[in-house]
Motif scaffolding. Structure first.
Motif, PDB file in Angstrom:
ATOM      1  N   LEU A 164     -16.213  18.564  11.357  1.00  0.00           N
ATOM      2  CA  LEU A 164     -14.710  18.981  10.687  1.00  0.00           C
ATOM      3  C   LEU A 164     -14.595  18.289   9.370  1.00  0.00           C
ATOM      4  N   THR A 165     -15.047  19.214   8.595  1.00  0.00           N
ATOM      5  CA  THR A 165     -15.231  18.933   7.058  1.00  0.00           C
ATOM      6  C   THR A 165     -13.905  18.778   6.058  1.00  0.00           C
ATOM      7  N   GLY A 166     -13.029  19.207   6.951  1.00  0.00           N
ATOM      8  CA  GLY A 166     -11.611  19.574   5.991  1.00  0.00           C
ATOM      9  C   GLY A 166     -11.310  18.053   5.378  1.00  0.00           C
ATOM     10  N   SER A 167     -11.201  17.254   6.204  1.00  0.00           N
ATOM     11  CA  SER A 167     -10.971  15.677   5.771  1.00  0.00           C
ATOM     12  C   SER A 167     -11.949  15.251   4.458  1.00  0.00           C
ATOM     13  N   LYS A 168     -11.309  14.837   3.356  1.00  0.00           N
ATOM     14  CA  LYS A 168     -12.376  14.423   2.324  1.00  0.00           C
ATOM     15  C   LYS A 168     -12.481  13.025   1.977  1.00  0.00           C
ATOM     16  N   GLU A 169     -13.641  12.820   1.459  1.00  0.00           N
ATOM     17  CA  GLU A 169     -13.865  11.402   0.919  1.00  0.00           C
ATOM     18  C   GLU A 169     -13.650  11.381  -0.619  1.00  0.00           C
ATOM     19  N   GLY A 170     -12.657  10.842  -1.074  1.00  0.00           N
ATOM     20  CA  GLY A 170     -12.240  10.662  -2.524  1.00  0.00           C
ATOM     21  C   GLY A 170     -12.829   9.255  -2.794  1.00  0.00           C
ATOM     22  N   CYS A 171     -12.689   8.168  -2.027  1.00  0.00           N
ATOM     23  CA  CYS A 171     -12.703   6.897  -2.593  1.00  0.00           C
ATOM     24  C   CYS A 171     -13.449   5.924  -1.450  1.00  0.00           C
ATOM     25  N   ALA A 172     -13.258   6.282  -0.309  1.00  0.00           N
ATOM     26  CA  ALA A 172     -13.752   5.557   0.709  1.00  0.00           C
ATOM     27  C   ALA A 172     -13.140   4.064   0.941  1.00  0.00           C
ATOM     28  N   GLU A 173     -11.986   4.026   0.265  1.00  0.00           N
ATOM     29  CA  GLU A 173     -11.519   2.618   0.216  1.00  0.00           C
ATOM     30  C   GLU A 173      -9.803   2.696   0.428  1.00  0.00           C
ATOM     31  N   MET A 221       9.889  12.315   0.028  1.00  0.00           N
ATOM     32  CA  MET A 221       8.809  13.069  -0.303  1.00  0.00           C
ATOM     33  C   MET A 221       7.899  12.121  -1.100  1.00  0.00           C
ATOM     34  N   ARG A 222       8.386  11.602  -2.076  1.00  0.00           N
ATOM     35  CA  ARG A 222       7.479  10.911  -2.886  1.00  0.00           C
ATOM     36  C   ARG A 222       7.156   9.653  -2.014  1.00  0.00           C
ATOM     37  N   SER A 223       7.732   9.074  -1.218  1.00  0.00           N
ATOM     38  CA  SER A 223       7.298   7.848  -0.626  1.00  0.00           C
ATOM     39  C   SER A 223       6.221   8.254   0.390  1.00  0.00           C
ATOM     40  N   ALA A 224       6.419   9.450   0.882  1.00  0.00           N
ATOM     41  CA  ALA A 224       5.383   9.979   1.975  1.00  0.00           C
ATOM     42  C   ALA A 224       4.253  10.314   1.310  1.00  0.00           C
ATOM     43  N   LEU A 225       4.132  10.905   0.093  1.00  0.00           N
ATOM     44  CA  LEU A 225       2.894  11.164  -0.518  1.00  0.00           C
ATOM     45  C   LEU A 225       2.497  10.108  -1.601  1.00  0.00           C
ATOM     46  N   SER A 226       3.095   8.951  -1.493  1.00  0.00           N
ATOM     47  CA  SER A 226       2.634   7.860  -2.412  1.00  0.00           C
ATOM     48  C   SER A 226       1.167   7.337  -2.263  1.00  0.00           C
ATOM     49  N   GLY A 227       0.594   7.695  -1.027  1.00  0.00           N
ATOM     50  CA  GLY A 227      -0.813   7.149  -0.717  1.00  0.00           C
ATOM     51  C   GLY A 227      -1.666   8.417  -0.945  1.00  0.00           C
ATOM     52  N   ASN A 228      -1.385   9.560  -1.461  1.00  0.00           N
ATOM     53  CA  ASN A 228      -2.217  10.675  -1.750  1.00  0.00           C
ATOM     54  C   ASN A 228      -2.206  10.949  -3.536  1.00  0.00           C
ATOM     55  N   GLY A 240       0.735  -1.039  -0.039  1.00  0.00           N
ATOM     56  CA  GLY A 240      -0.073  -0.009  -0.026  1.00  0.00           C
ATOM     57  C   GLY A 240       0.783   1.266  -0.152  1.00  0.00           C
ATOM     58  N   ALA A 241       0.649   2.121   0.938  1.00  0.00           N
ATOM     59  CA  ALA A 241       1.393   3.188   1.135  1.00  0.00           C
ATOM     60  C   ALA A 241       1.667   3.653   2.579  1.00  0.00           C
ATOM     61  N   PRO A 242       2.168   4.595   3.109  1.00  0.00           N
ATOM     62  CA  PRO A 242       2.438   4.765   4.536  1.00  0.00           C
ATOM     63  C   PRO A 242       1.413   4.598   5.417  1.00  0.00           C
ATOM     64  N   GLN A 243       0.312   5.512   4.916  1.00  0.00           N
ATOM     65  CA  GLN A 243      -0.917   5.507   5.752  1.00  0.00           C
ATOM     66  C   GLN A 243      -1.674   4.231   5.923  1.00  0.00           C
ATOM     67  N   ILE A 244      -1.499   3.151   4.710  1.00  0.00           N
ATOM     68  CA  ILE A 244      -1.992   1.715   5.079  1.00  0.00           C
ATOM     69  C   ILE A 244      -1.083   0.931   5.994  1.00  0.00           C
ATOM     70  N   ARG A 245       0.365   1.182   5.708  1.00  0.00           N
ATOM     71  CA  ARG A 245       1.384   0.477   6.798  1.00  0.00           C
ATOM     72  C   ARG A 245       1.051   0.856   8.039  1.00  0.00           C
ATOM     73  N   GLU A 294      -7.857   4.305  -1.115  1.00  0.00           N
ATOM     74  CA  GLU A 294      -6.879   4.480  -2.133  1.00  0.00           C
ATOM     75  C   GLU A 294      -6.219   5.903  -2.480  1.00  0.00           C
ATOM     76  N   CYS A 295      -7.051   7.218  -2.148  1.00  0.00           N
ATOM     77  CA  CYS A 295      -6.776   8.311  -2.461  1.00  0.00           C
ATOM     78  C   CYS A 295      -6.222   9.221  -1.394  1.00  0.00           C
ATOM     79  N   GLY A 296      -6.170   9.234  -0.057  1.00  0.00           N
ATOM     80  CA  GLY A 296      -5.367   9.734   0.710  1.00  0.00           C
ATOM     81  C   GLY A 296      -6.049  10.987   1.136  1.00  0.00           C
ATOM     82  N   ALA A 297      -7.357  11.502   0.636  1.00  0.00           N
ATOM     83  CA  ALA A 297      -7.819  12.622   0.966  1.00  0.00           C
ATOM     84  C   ALA A 297      -8.368  12.751   2.392  1.00  0.00           C
ATOM     85  N   CYS A 298      -8.500  11.642   2.860  1.00  0.00           N
ATOM     86  CA  CYS A 298      -9.178  11.766   4.171  1.00  0.00           C
ATOM     87  C   CYS A 298      -7.857  11.575   5.364  1.00  0.00           C
ATOM     88  N   THR A 299      -6.666  11.720   4.842  1.00  0.00           N
ATOM     89  CA  THR A 299      -5.633  11.509   5.856  1.00  0.00           C
ATOM     90  C   THR A 299      -5.879  12.304   7.190  1.00  0.00           C
TER      91      THR A 299
END
Ligand SMILES: Cc1cc2nc3c(=O)[nH]c(=O)nc-3n(C[C@H](O)[C@H](O)[C@H](O)COP(=O)(O)OP(=O)(O)OC[C@H]3O[C@@H](n4cnc5c(N)ncnc54)[C@H](O)[C@@H]3O)c2cc1C
Ligand code: FES
Ligand code: FES
Length: 496
Positions: free
Chosen positions: A346-355, A466-473, A99-104, A357-362
């Motif tokens: 708090l509506t700043g965190s977004k739902e892009g995929c709910a799965e 940096m690329r690794s850190a943002l790979s889940g977004n 996955g990505a850091p936020q999954i791991r 995959e997109c990181g918008a809800c980090t």
């Protein structure tokens, strides 16, 4: 999605509940597979039995003849352990690919084994490392080699009422070299098209034992027995590596699917095996211990682990969000993302995929960056949460947003989280503006939360970090370069 969320606080209580509910409940650890499946209607259940509050199940430790990995050990915990890199290198390499850091930060090794897809990355390394799986139930514990655990796609020998308690990897005194390789459609957040783990032992430069396991080419992960037999007694000369890899066609029969046609899979796998053998011939061995980006800094002393839900008699959840502690009723059936947006206001965190995959809800949960769409709200009782609103931008104030008030069932006022009155932008927010890193803005809260966590963990990251850190977004607008430029502006080393 589910009606009842049970949160045992001891192993004995867990086994009692698992025995009592049997097939009528599902176990949940990090939830990164369970929540996606429930969103898709796969294996629906009314009851979840949560393992996350059971103490002493997250560890990597040495016990005489084996390396022990606890049931709640996340991929990140494994990556942080020097023991994993020293004694189970292919497994550590596999965990780094998930996955990505936020999954791991959330997903466990045990959960990966239990999902039992032939594409799951930790299965091939554990197969070649000859791991034993210790299962526990009310009637006791028993071990089974991972080679006997899988019965088919998503089918295992785990019985109702059992949990996977520990993974044991035998230690080997001889010269062993191992490697895990994966081909996905992207570098992160990609289920494997093919993956392979190789573990070779050598005596006087000749292969004395070869163990090779391949994923995504059969209903379960399989051993490459023809390749293994061919390698015995050989020196790993380039032509030997080539000849050995060609034999993989006799060991598996890949199928066409959405990720790749069978012919491509076979060719890719052949190339991966050549590459793996060539690396092993050069001496890639145990002992490498890189410092992967984790997006996980130790939580402050005041924000320990989540509290067990059983401390509250009603179905509320009490949590500290951006420094404000509040109690919310009727949220235990929600995800953390929905709870933040619908109940905490708090509506700043977004739902892009709910799965996942997109990181918008980090958001940050007890110091870890997580995908809040994959966290059951019930797991954050007593936790410390930071959302994009912690930065409290002038934009939020200019929008005139005010905290909402609600009445709980008990009649007390439950106030959504107060914004503090800060009147400045965080340096990273300012850098996003300076660098023109924002277009529609939908992905930006997640980018900022992942980026800020990286800078906290690693104040001067290079571009690869940096690329690794943002790979889940994911961003659909900017093309990423300006986002990286913003990170460089704040803390980067200007490496290319
Ligand atoms: C965006 C995204 C990307 C991903 N990328 C990858 C990838 O690249 N490679 C890959 O292999 N996987 C990937 N995954 C899958 C997933 O992250 C892993 O399988 C994860 O390790 C599962 O662990 P978990 O703790 O989240 O499990 P959960 O979701 O909590 O549970 C998974 C399954 O295991 C069972 N279970 C969990 N713990 C136990 C236990 N101790 N005893 C008995 N049963 C148990 C649960 O009942 C469930 O059936 C990805 C998932 C997402 C959402
Ligand atoms: S990762 Fe959570 S909404 Fe996309
Ligand atoms: S700015 Fe639009 S999705 Fe990233």
């Amino acid at each position: 999605m589910w009606q009842t969320f049970l949160q045992p606080t001891s192993l004995a209580e867990t086994l009692d509940l698992a025995g009592e509910y049997g097939a009528d409940a599902r176990l949940i650890a990090g939830g990164t597979d369970v929540l996606v499946e429930l969103q898709r209607g796969v294996k629906p259940t009314r009851t979840l039995i949560d393992l996350s509050a059971v103490p002493d199940l997250e560890y990597v430790s040495l016990h005489g003849s084996y390396l022990a990995i606890g049931a709640l050990t996340t991929h990140n915990t494994l990556l942080r352990s020097p023991l994993s890199w020293q004694y189970a290198l292919p497994l550590a390499q596999a965990c780094q690919e998930i996955g990505a850091p936020q999954i791991r930060t959330r997903a466990t090794v045990a959960g990966n084994l239990l999902t039992a897809s032939p594409a799951n990355d930790t299965i091939p390394p554990l197969l070649v490392l000859d791991a034993q799986l210790v299962r526990a139930s009310k009637t006791g514990a028993r071990g089974l080699p991972v080679s006997e655990f899988y019965r088919g796609v998503r089918r295992t020998e785990l019985q109702n009422g059992e949990i996977l308690r520990e993974i044991r990897i035998p230690l080997d005194a001889g010269e062993r070299r191992g490697i895990f390789l994966k081909l996905g459609l992207r570098r992160a957040q990609a289920i494997a098209v093919v993956n392979v783990a190789l573990l070779l032992s050598f005596v006087n430069g000749q292969v004395s034992e070869a163990r090779i396991a391949v994923g995504c080419v059969a209903p379960t992960v399989v051993r490459a027995s023809h390749v293994e037999a061919f390698l015995m007694g050989k020196h790993l000369e380039p032509e030997i590596c080539q000849q050995a890899a060609q034999l993989i066609a006799q060991d598996c029969a890949p199928i066409d699917d959405v990720r790749a046609p069978a012919t491509y899979r076979l060719r890719a796998l052949t190339n991966l095996i050549v590459h793996g053998l060539t690396r092993l011939a050069r001496g890639t061995a145990s002992g490498e211990h890189p410092r992967p980006v984790l997006l996980q800094t130790e939580p402050p002393a005041s924000s320990g682990a989540s509290l067990p839900l059983s401390l509250l008699a009603d179905d509320s959840v009490q949590t500290t969000i951006n420094g404000n502690t509040a109690r919310f009723a009727h949220v235990r059936q929600k995800t953390l993302l929905n709870f933040l947006r619908e109940d905490a206001g708090l509506t700043g965190s977004k739902e892009g995929c709910a799965e996942g995959e997109c990181g918008a809800c980090t958001v940050w949960l007890n110091g870890k960056a997580v995908m809040s769409c994959l966290v059951p709200a019930a797991q954050v009782h007593g936790a410390d949460i930071k959302t994009i609103e912690m930065h409290n931008s002038r934009l939020a104030q200019a929008n005139g947003e005010k905290p909402a008030e609600k009445q709980s069932e008990a009649g007390e006022v439950v106030t959504s989280v107060q914004r503090d009155e800060g009147r400045y932008l965080q340096p990273l927010q300012q850098a996003f503006i300076d660098c023109g890193a924002v277009q529609c803005g939908f992905c930006i809260p997640g980018m900022l939360m992942a980026g800020a966590k990286l800078l906290e963990e690693c104040p001067h990251p290079d571009r690869e970090q940096m690329r690794s850190a943002l790979s889940g977004n994911l961003c659909r607008c900017t093309g990423y370069r300006k986002i990286l430029d913003a990170l460089v502006q704040v803390g980067g080393q200007q490496h290319e």
